[in-house]
Motif scaffolding. Structure first.
Motif, PDB file in Angstrom:
ATOM      1  N   LEU A 704       5.124  25.762  66.723  1.00  0.00           N
ATOM      2  CA  LEU A 704       6.318  25.482  65.938  1.00  0.00           C
ATOM      3  C   LEU A 704       7.527  26.136  66.597  1.00  0.00           C
ATOM      4  O   LEU A 704       7.416  27.187  67.217  1.00  0.00           O
ATOM      5  N   VAL A 705       8.674  25.513  66.401  1.00  0.00           N
ATOM      6  CA  VAL A 705       9.955  26.079  66.844  1.00  0.00           C
ATOM      7  C   VAL A 705      10.854  26.161  65.624  1.00  0.00           C
ATOM      8  O   VAL A 705      11.008  25.168  64.897  1.00  0.00           O
ATOM      9  N   ARG A 706      11.476  27.317  65.407  1.00  0.00           N
ATOM     10  CA  ARG A 706      12.349  27.489  64.249  1.00  0.00           C
ATOM     11  C   ARG A 706      13.761  27.811  64.730  1.00  0.00           C
ATOM     12  O   ARG A 706      13.945  28.664  65.590  1.00  0.00           O
ATOM     13  N   ASP A 724      19.614  15.992  52.475  1.00  0.00           N
ATOM     14  CA  ASP A 724      19.588  14.534  52.631  1.00  0.00           C
ATOM     15  C   ASP A 724      20.268  14.121  53.929  1.00  0.00           C
ATOM     16  O   ASP A 724      19.804  13.206  54.631  1.00  0.00           O
ATOM     17  N   ALA A 725      21.386  14.770  54.235  1.00  0.00           N
ATOM     18  CA  ALA A 725      22.110  14.431  55.468  1.00  0.00           C
ATOM     19  C   ALA A 725      21.257  14.705  56.700  1.00  0.00           C
ATOM     20  O   ALA A 725      21.197  13.893  57.642  1.00  0.00           O
ATOM     21  N   ILE A 726      20.564  15.837  56.720  1.00  0.00           N
ATOM     22  CA  ILE A 726      19.725  16.179  57.870  1.00  0.00           C
ATOM     23  C   ILE A 726      18.551  15.212  57.980  1.00  0.00           C
ATOM     24  O   ILE A 726      18.216  14.726  59.066  1.00  0.00           O
ATOM     25  N   HIS A 736      10.447  20.127  58.793  1.00  0.00           N
ATOM     26  CA  HIS A 736      10.746  20.681  57.482  1.00  0.00           C
ATOM     27  C   HIS A 736      12.103  21.365  57.502  1.00  0.00           C
ATOM     28  O   HIS A 736      12.509  21.908  58.532  1.00  0.00           O
ATOM     29  N   VAL A 737      12.809  21.318  56.371  1.00  0.00           N
ATOM     30  CA  VAL A 737      14.066  22.041  56.190  1.00  0.00           C
ATOM     31  C   VAL A 737      13.912  22.920  54.967  1.00  0.00           C
ATOM     32  O   VAL A 737      13.514  22.444  53.895  1.00  0.00           O
ATOM     33  N   GLU A 738      14.227  24.234  55.144  1.00  0.00           N
ATOM     34  CA  GLU A 738      14.119  25.138  54.004  1.00  0.00           C
ATOM     35  C   GLU A 738      15.411  25.935  53.846  1.00  0.00           C
ATOM     36  O   GLU A 738      16.105  26.230  54.835  1.00  0.00           O
ATOM     37  N   VAL A 739      15.749  26.238  52.605  1.00  0.00           N
ATOM     38  CA  VAL A 739      16.921  27.052  52.282  1.00  0.00           C
ATOM     39  C   VAL A 739      16.427  28.469  52.031  1.00  0.00           C
ATOM     40  O   VAL A 739      15.595  28.688  51.156  1.00  0.00           O
ATOM     41  N   PHE A 740      16.936  29.432  52.822  1.00  0.00           N
ATOM     42  CA  PHE A 740      16.449  30.791  52.626  1.00  0.00           C
ATOM     43  C   PHE A 740      17.531  31.779  52.224  1.00  0.00           C
ATOM     44  O   PHE A 740      17.253  32.949  51.973  1.00  0.00           O
ATOM     45  N   ASP A 741      18.797  31.312  52.102  1.00  0.00           N
ATOM     46  CA  ASP A 741      19.829  32.232  51.638  1.00  0.00           C
ATOM     47  C   ASP A 741      21.068  31.445  51.231  1.00  0.00           C
ATOM     48  O   ASP A 741      21.382  30.399  51.831  1.00  0.00           O
ATOM     49  N   VAL A 742      21.750  31.931  50.183  1.00  0.00           N
ATOM     50  CA  VAL A 742      23.059  31.421  49.776  1.00  0.00           C
ATOM     51  C   VAL A 742      23.960  32.631  49.576  1.00  0.00           C
ATOM     52  O   VAL A 742      23.597  33.559  48.841  1.00  0.00           O
ATOM     53  N   PHE A 743      25.128  32.622  50.249  1.00  0.00           N
ATOM     54  CA  PHE A 743      26.011  33.798  50.212  1.00  0.00           C
ATOM     55  C   PHE A 743      27.410  33.389  49.775  1.00  0.00           C
ATOM     56  O   PHE A 743      27.925  32.349  50.185  1.00  0.00           O
ATOM     57  N   GLN A 746      32.747  38.303  50.661  1.00  0.00           N
ATOM     58  CA  GLN A 746      33.613  38.765  51.744  1.00  0.00           C
ATOM     59  C   GLN A 746      33.411  37.910  52.994  1.00  0.00           C
ATOM     60  O   GLN A 746      32.293  37.641  53.430  1.00  0.00           O
ATOM     61  N   GLY A 747      34.541  37.504  53.584  1.00  0.00           N
ATOM     62  CA  GLY A 747      34.522  36.701  54.795  1.00  0.00           C
ATOM     63  C   GLY A 747      34.578  35.219  54.539  1.00  0.00           C
ATOM     64  O   GLY A 747      34.691  34.424  55.486  1.00  0.00           O
ATOM     65  N   LEU A 748      34.470  34.809  53.273  1.00  0.00           N
ATOM     66  CA  LEU A 748      34.527  33.386  52.933  1.00  0.00           C
ATOM     67  C   LEU A 748      35.733  33.115  52.044  1.00  0.00           C
ATOM     68  O   LEU A 748      36.099  33.950  51.212  1.00  0.00           O
ATOM     69  N   ASP A 749      36.350  31.979  52.256  1.00  0.00           N
ATOM     70  CA  ASP A 749      37.469  31.586  51.408  1.00  0.00           C
ATOM     71  C   ASP A 749      36.976  31.302  49.993  1.00  0.00           C
ATOM     72  O   ASP A 749      35.808  30.930  49.774  1.00  0.00           O
ATOM     73  N   THR A 750      37.891  31.476  49.028  1.00  0.00           N
ATOM     74  CA  THR A 750      37.564  31.171  47.627  1.00  0.00           C
ATOM     75  C   THR A 750      37.193  29.699  47.501  1.00  0.00           C
ATOM     76  O   THR A 750      37.861  28.826  48.064  1.00  0.00           O
ATOM     77  N   GLY A 751      36.115  29.439  46.756  1.00  0.00           N
ATOM     78  CA  GLY A 751      35.680  28.056  46.554  1.00  0.00           C
ATOM     79  C   GLY A 751      34.688  27.582  47.596  1.00  0.00           C
ATOM     80  O   GLY A 751      34.354  26.389  47.615  1.00  0.00           O
ATOM     81  N   PHE A 752      34.226  28.504  48.471  1.00  0.00           N
ATOM     82  CA  PHE A 752      33.250  28.116  49.495  1.00  0.00           C
ATOM     83  C   PHE A 752      32.026  29.025  49.416  1.00  0.00           C
ATOM     84  O   PHE A 752      32.081  30.133  48.877  1.00  0.00           O
ATOM     85  N   LYS A 753      30.923  28.552  49.976  1.00  0.00           N
ATOM     86  CA  LYS A 753      29.682  29.325  50.030  1.00  0.00           C
ATOM     87  C   LYS A 753      29.032  29.114  51.384  1.00  0.00           C
ATOM     88  O   LYS A 753      29.288  28.111  52.072  1.00  0.00           O
ATOM     89  N   SER A 754      28.186  30.057  51.745  1.00  0.00           N
ATOM     90  CA  SER A 754      27.436  29.959  52.999  1.00  0.00           C
ATOM     91  C   SER A 754      25.983  29.695  52.660  1.00  0.00           C
ATOM     92  O   SER A 754      25.368  30.420  51.872  1.00  0.00           O
ATOM     93  N   VAL A 755      25.427  28.649  53.237  1.00  0.00           N
ATOM     94  CA  VAL A 755      24.038  28.271  53.011  1.00  0.00           C
ATOM     95  C   VAL A 755      23.276  28.436  54.318  1.00  0.00           C
ATOM     96  O   VAL A 755      23.665  27.868  55.349  1.00  0.00           O
ATOM     97  N   ALA A 756      22.210  29.236  54.278  1.00  0.00           N
ATOM     98  CA  ALA A 756      21.377  29.448  55.457  1.00  0.00           C
ATOM     99  C   ALA A 756      20.188  28.511  55.404  1.00  0.00           C
ATOM    100  O   ALA A 756      19.403  28.534  54.454  1.00  0.00           O
ATOM    101  N   LEU A 757      20.044  27.685  56.452  1.00  0.00           N
ATOM    102  CA  LEU A 757      18.983  26.690  56.521  1.00  0.00           C
ATOM    103  C   LEU A 757      18.033  27.041  57.654  1.00  0.00           C
ATOM    104  O   LEU A 757      18.464  27.402  58.754  1.00  0.00           O
ATOM    105  N   GLY A 758      16.748  26.937  57.404  1.00  0.00           N
ATOM    106  CA  GLY A 758      15.739  27.077  58.443  1.00  0.00           C
ATOM    107  C   GLY A 758      15.191  25.718  58.808  1.00  0.00           C
ATOM    108  O   GLY A 758      14.671  25.011  57.947  1.00  0.00           O
ATOM    109  N   LEU A 759      15.313  25.325  60.102  1.00  0.00           N
ATOM    110  CA  LEU A 759      14.851  24.027  60.581  1.00  0.00           C
ATOM    111  C   LEU A 759      13.579  24.247  61.395  1.00  0.00           C
ATOM    112  O   LEU A 759      13.580  25.011  62.378  1.00  0.00           O
ATOM    113  N   ILE A 760      12.495  23.616  60.994  1.00  0.00           N
ATOM    114  CA  ILE A 760      11.189  23.771  61.633  1.00  0.00           C
ATOM    115  C   ILE A 760      10.908  22.523  62.465  1.00  0.00           C
ATOM    116  O   ILE A 760      10.909  21.402  61.935  1.00  0.00           O
TER     117      ILE A 760
END
Length: 795
Positions: A704-706, A724-726, A736-743, A746-760
């Motif tokens: 596997l490659v991640r 769905d887009a991926i 496989h696509v998995e979500v392992f973090d949502v942040f 600090q460092g992000l503009d108001t109204g935005f979020k950071s989503v960490a995706l793991g692609l296998i």
């Protein structure tokens, strides 16, 4: 149905014990629920006559009675009953008697006067719930005889629980026939002869609804004494059958109904006006029934009427206007056959249930009504006097359009019962039940059911009767072989057992609840959507048919929580009932599975903190149920009147709405007194059986490659849309696509979020190179930017 053992044995001469009779009836399909004594113990209670009665010198409400009990000396008894009088024949409990209530009779002095016994009321002896005074026995009762002897005791009462198809057994005649068949003996039905015709008084009858009334007969008896006392033997048979004594004509009608199975009614002939008509009610017509209720009739109701309007609701209850009373001297008996379809449901419509309606709804022998009329008229003449006039009989449409003739084949008897039954025995058994059997060939017969068996219409009905009479316990057990068709490649494997297994493995317990629900809660859950209301609910708490299974699960959850069972996981599979004008009966039934969770997500453990269930717990349960749909399942944020606005989703399967899940809305907090509200789901069951077939796929031996991506998107962007887009790239190497973090922060503009995706990534045949994976990553970043306005975090 209650029946006296003595009365039953007078019709069928069986020497079998009572327990044997009960067992035979139960094995024949007529379950004997109970066997009770016809009366409590009457040891020490004798028949006495009051020969003298005078006021007590020390008490205004007491009397000193001298009572003859057939002994050498009369008894002195102090009595306070208002109807104690010289000459009265009454039950006497002698000294030493223990009454049903436990009181023991002892010699006593009451206000200075000796009392050696007790004069009894019916209630004190256990024959009535309450009494106004002493039980006045017939004047011809033998003084000194035991009361049990006078009443024809001992006796037992069999209480038989009949299935709805056996209306023919709602009579002594039907039960006796079944006993005779079970015991292999004959039963002697007493001959029925009508009274001698002594006048020409004829009551005209007209059937104006022939499709509802196959036959109607009436006969007048003039000069009778309706106030005459019903004889003891008839009163006792009625009492033991659970029927209240009213008056001689009414008692005779009830007696004939119990004896033969034909409901009857007695009119006061002088109160009838003109012709008796059997017709449908006119809109707005009213009748005051015998129980004093004023009923407004609908046009779908069959009535018996005279020239002044309805005098009875056909097959159900008579009216007060023409009721017999103690002054009646002209009695008109009616005896009729009504089609079951003409009276079925009318009891629920008017909230009236009678013994007559109970029989007519199940079907009464269409050939029985003239026989019952002759029996009742003769009894009235013998017991109440009077002269009988000619019988008037009218016929409507036959109850069956053609004679029922059913082909019966021995090979089908063997196929359905699992063993061969002797041909001669089959013919004997059916003829014992009243079925006419003609031989058509070897192993083939044509059977004609008797008029009283409404439930025999097809060959399987006759085979069921053969098995019933033969004895289910005598049927041999065989292991049957079954040929299974081959499994098609496209067959669906999901079934109710799999649904149950998935939910049980996830900690759910199955609930089985009523389909009836409480209207208040139901309205809150469905935003007052139209519901199917019950005409005759079992209680106010069960007045509507449920549109949602949540209306059944929530009371069960609340019942548990109030008893300190905070962690609850319940599911139910059942029907929802929706009004639908397009359905045959105006009701659409939807097979549904629903669930509810509350309390802790996991069991308490020493090495981790406890957590409460949340939206994603129940979402995971729903995903497990819909696992076989291979990505065709979607959860969309939508609003539902019963669910929390921010914790609610609608479930779609292949683009079709399949159900809902979410937390119960905050509006319910007050109703449930601020208890932590549960999470719920509800799915149409059909979507659980439409997934793809689970197939084995060989495992790849390649590594596997991640690769991890942290992307920044708008707060309102659903993560499912990113996945769905991926997946729209349809890359065979992306496993496989998995979500392992949502942040957020600090460092992000108001109204935005950071989503960490793991692609296998993995190839089935070769090891993936970095260049090959990088190429796919570039495509992934590009499609996320185009479709989701996403960017790599830090860029």
């Amino acid at each position: 149905m209650k029946i006296s053992e003595q009365w039953l044995r007078s019709w069928v001469a069986t020497t079998a014990s009572l327990d044997t009779l009960a067992e035979a009836l139960t094995m024949a399909g007529l379950e004997v629920d109970a066997i009770e004594a016809a009366a409590p113990s009457l040891d020490g209670v004798v028949v006495g006559r009051i020969v003298d009665c005078m006021p007590h010198p020390e008490a205004d409400r007491l009397q000193l009675c001298r009572v003859d009990v057939g002994a050498d000396e009369s008894l002195a008894i102090v009595c306070g009953a208002p109807n104690a009088a010289t000459g009265a024949v009454v039950p006497v409990a002698t000294v030493g008697t223990v009454l049903p209530g436990g009181m023991k009779i002892k010699p006593a002095r009451i206000r200075g006067q000796a009392s050696s016994g007790m004069l009894c009321s019916a209630s004190e002896l256990g024959f009535a719930a309450e009494s106004d005074g002493l039980w006045l026995l017939d004047d011809d009762a033998t003084v000194g005889a035991t009361l049990a002897e006078h009443l024809g005791l001992p006796d037992a009462v069999l209480e038989i629980d009949l299935t709805p198809n056996r209306g023919d057994c709602l009579s002594l005649r039907g039960i006796a026939r079944e006993v005779a068949v079970a015991e292999g003996i004959s039963f002697s039905e007493p001959p029925v002869a009508g009274p001698e015709i002594q006048n020409d008084r004829v009551r005209a009858v007209r059937i104006e609804a022939p499709e509802c009334c196959p036959g109607y007969a009436a006969q007048a008896v003039v000069g009778t004494r309706a106030a005459a006392k019903t004889p003891l033997w008839m009163r006792e048979r009625l009492r033991r059958a659970g029927v209240r004594q009213i008056s001689l004509p009414v008692d005779i009608g009830n007696y004939v109904m119990l004896e033969l199975g034909q409901p009857m009614h007695a009119f006061d002939g002088d109160k009838l006006v003109g012709t008796i008509r059997v017709r449908m009610a006119e809109a707005g017509e009213q009748i005051v029934t015998l129980d004093g209720e004023q009923v407004t009739l609908a046009t779908n109701t069959l009535v018996i009427a005279d020239d002044d309007g309805p005098v009875a609701i056909a097959g159900m209850i008579g009216g007060q206007r023409t009721a017999v009373d103690e002054t009646t001297t002209h009695v008109v008996f009616e005896s009729a056959c009504f089609a079951p379809s003409a009276v079925a449901g009318r009891g629920r419509q008017y909230k009236i249930h009678t013994d007559s309606l109970h029989r007519f709804e199940r079907g009464v022998d269409p050939q029985l009504h003239p026989v019952a009329l002759a029996r009742a008229s003769r009894l009235l003449v013998e017991l109440g006097g009077g002269q009988a006039g000619p019988e008037t009989r009218q016929a409507g449409d036959p109850i069956w359009c053609e004679t029922r003739r059913i082909e019966l084949r021995a090979r089908n008897v063997e196929r359905l019962l699992g063993q061969a039954i002797d041909d001669a025995w089959i013919v004997h058994a059916l003829e014992a039940l009243g079925v006419s059997v003609d031989v058509e060939g070897e192993g083939t017969w044509v059977a004609q059911p008797p008029s009283w068996r409404f439930d025999l219409n097809i060959e399987a009905d006759l085979i069921e009767e053969i098995a019933r009479v033969y004895g289910y316990d005598r049927l041999e057990t065989h292991v049957s072989g079954v040929t299974l068709p081959p499994v098609r490649p496209d067959m669906i494997a999901a079934d109710v057992e799999q649904v149950d297994a998935v939910l049980r493995e996830r900690g759910y317990s199955e609930a089985i609840t009523y389909s009836f629900v409480e209207p208040g809660l139901h309205a809150l859950l469905t935003a007052d959507a139209p519901a199917i209301k019950l005409d005759n609910p079992i209680s106010d708490q069960y007045a509507e048919m449920r549109r949602t299974l949540w209306a059944s699960l929530l009371p069960s959850w609340h019942h548990n929580v109030r008893r300190q069972h905070a962690t609850v996981r319940l599911y139910e599979r059942g029907l929802r009932f929706l009004p639908d004008a397009g359905a045959d009966d105006g009701i659409r039934q939807v097979d549904t599975v629903a669930g509810l969770i509350s309390g802790q997500a996991d069991d308490t453990h020493w090495d981790r903190a406890a957590s409460e269930v949340d939206f994603f717990d129940i979402k995971g349960d729903v995903e497990a149920l819909l696992h076989g749909h291979n990505g065709a399942v979607r959860f969309e944020a939508e609003s539902h009147p019963a669910l929390h606005p921010g914790r609610c989703a609608r479930v779609y399967v292949d683009g079709n709405p399949a159900g809902w899940l979410g937390q119960l809305a905050p509006a319910f907090s007050k109703r449930y007194k601020n208890i932590e509200l549960p999470y719920l789901f509800e799915l149409d069951y059909k979507f659980l059986t439409q997934g793809a077939v689970t197939r084995f796929e060989a495992l790849s031996e390649q590594p596997l490659v991640r690769r991890d991506l942290a992307i920044v998107v708008a707060e309102k962007m659903p993560v499912a849309q990113l996945i769905d887009a991926i997946e729209s790239l349809q890359s065979p190497d992306l496993r496989h696509v998995e979500v392992f973090d949502v942040f957020r922060g600090q460092g992000l503009d108001t109204g935005f979020k950071s989503v960490a995706l793991g692609l296998i990534f993995q190839d089935k045949a070769s090891t993936l190179t970095d260049d090959r994976v990088d190429t796919i990553i570039i495509r992934v970043v590009s499609v996320l930017s185009e479709r989701c306005d996403a960017r790599i975090r830090g860029e």
